[in-house]
Design a protein around this motif. Sequence first.
Motif, PDB file in Angstrom:
ATOM      1  N   VAL A  13       0.868  -1.170   0.000  1.00  0.00           N
ATOM      2  CA  VAL A  13       0.000   0.000   0.000  1.00  0.00           C
ATOM      3  C   VAL A  13       0.910   1.227   0.000  1.00  0.00           C
ATOM      4  CG1 VAL A  13      -1.941  -1.106   1.171  1.00  0.00           C
ATOM      5  CG2 VAL A  13      -0.182   0.015   2.530  1.00  0.00           C
ATOM      6  N   ALA A  82       1.322  -4.490   2.759  1.00  0.00           N
ATOM      7  CA  ALA A  82      -0.088  -4.425   3.149  1.00  0.00           C
ATOM      8  C   ALA A  82      -0.319  -5.172   4.462  1.00  0.00           C
ATOM      9  CB  ALA A  82      -0.959  -4.994   2.044  1.00  0.00           C
ATOM     10  N   PRO A 107      -4.374   1.496  -1.645  1.00  0.00           N
ATOM     11  CA  PRO A 107      -3.752   0.380  -2.364  1.00  0.00           C
ATOM     12  C   PRO A 107      -2.855   0.816  -3.523  1.00  0.00           C
ATOM     13  CG  PRO A 107      -6.127   0.045  -2.152  1.00  0.00           C
ATOM     14  CD  PRO A 107      -5.829   1.409  -1.633  1.00  0.00           C
TER      15      PRO A 107
END
Length: 145
Positions: A13, A82, A107
């Motif tokens: 991310v 992430a 994202p």
Amino acid sequence: MALATSSRSGATVTVICRMPSGLVLDLYDEGVLAARAQATQPIMTPPVPKESIRLAGARRDPRYHKRENIMLGMGGRTEVSADFWEVWTKQNANYMPLKKGLIFAMPKESDAVARLSELRTERTGLEGLDKDKLPGVTPFDKEDA
């Protein structure tokens, strides 16, 4: 300090940090923290993070110019695993910079930059004072005018 850019899933991310100098995110083993909390004798050493990531701050924004020192609307970008981000946000759900949107993740980098541009007029409280709008201060060149 590790700069985690991949995870077990390989997903990352983009984390935006609107704080001027950035921030270090430490991830702790929850079992160790629970054991420390239950200890009968005080433990005088700080807990050791199992992983750390240094977020780039607003001064690392590509648009930032040191001479102008304008921080409003700026934010550093850091690619973070992430998995790390998910666990860290759970451990730090009440952390004020996270709750106030001074740090956030998306994202894709394009989504993160779009969100940052939405916040361009929202002050963080960490920007410097505007030298032209200081109450009671008159620049020398304007006194004689």
